[in-house]
Scaffold this motif. Sequence first.
Motif, PDB file in Angstrom:
ATOM      1  N   MET A  81       0.845  -1.178   0.000  1.00  0.00           N
ATOM      2  CA  MET A  81       0.000   0.000   0.000  1.00  0.00           C
ATOM      3  C   MET A  81       0.889   1.239   0.000  1.00  0.00           C
ATOM      4  O   MET A  81       1.932   1.251   0.632  1.00  0.00           O
ATOM      5  N   HIS A  82       0.422   2.222  -0.741  1.00  0.00           N
ATOM      6  CA  HIS A  82       1.095   3.518  -0.796  1.00  0.00           C
ATOM      7  C   HIS A  82       0.073   4.612  -0.492  1.00  0.00           C
ATOM      8  O   HIS A  82      -1.110   4.430  -0.711  1.00  0.00           O
ATOM      9  N   ARG A  83       0.575   5.749  -0.052  1.00  0.00           N
ATOM     10  CA  ARG A  83      -0.281   6.911   0.150  1.00  0.00           C
ATOM     11  C   ARG A  83       0.494   8.169  -0.160  1.00  0.00           C
ATOM     12  O   ARG A  83       1.724   8.192  -0.042  1.00  0.00           O
ATOM     13  N   LEU A  84      -0.226   9.195  -0.587  1.00  0.00           N
ATOM     14  CA  LEU A  84       0.393  10.484  -0.849  1.00  0.00           C
ATOM     15  C   LEU A  84       0.815  11.122   0.460  1.00  0.00           C
ATOM     16  O   LEU A  84       0.065  11.078   1.437  1.00  0.00           O
ATOM     17  N   ALA A  85       1.981  11.718   0.457  1.00  0.00           N
ATOM     18  CA  ALA A  85       2.389  12.505   1.613  1.00  0.00           C
ATOM     19  C   ALA A  85       1.538  13.771   1.629  1.00  0.00           C
ATOM     20  O   ALA A  85       1.209  14.315   0.565  1.00  0.00           O
ATOM     21  N   PRO A  86       1.151  14.244   2.804  1.00  0.00           N
ATOM     22  CA  PRO A  86       0.267  15.414   2.889  1.00  0.00           C
ATOM     23  C   PRO A  86       0.747  16.630   2.097  1.00  0.00           C
ATOM     24  O   PRO A  86      -0.061  17.352   1.524  1.00  0.00           O
ATOM     25  N   GLU A  87       2.036  16.825   2.016  1.00  0.00           N
ATOM     26  CA  GLU A  87       2.559  17.997   1.315  1.00  0.00           C
ATOM     27  C   GLU A  87       2.380  17.927  -0.203  1.00  0.00           C
ATOM     28  O   GLU A  87       2.576  18.920  -0.903  1.00  0.00           O
TER      29      GLU A  87
END
Length: 64
Positions: A1-7
């Motif tokens: 699983m991957h997710r975008l970093a908030p920035e």
Amino acid sequence: MHRLAPEYIDKVKSALGDNGYHSQQSLASYMGFSFSTVKSFLTGKPVDSLDFIELSEKLGLDWR
């Protein structure tokens, strides 16, 4: 699983329109993904690694 970093969330949301997708649904339909997958991707929630890579590349972004 991957997710975008908030920035990076704003940059990715901007890339959606820059690439001719007027909505999250239009990107989902074009890619053959569920709306929930695209929404999760664009809000920084975890998505399948392959989906993350495909969505990033379709938006012209470096997924790394």
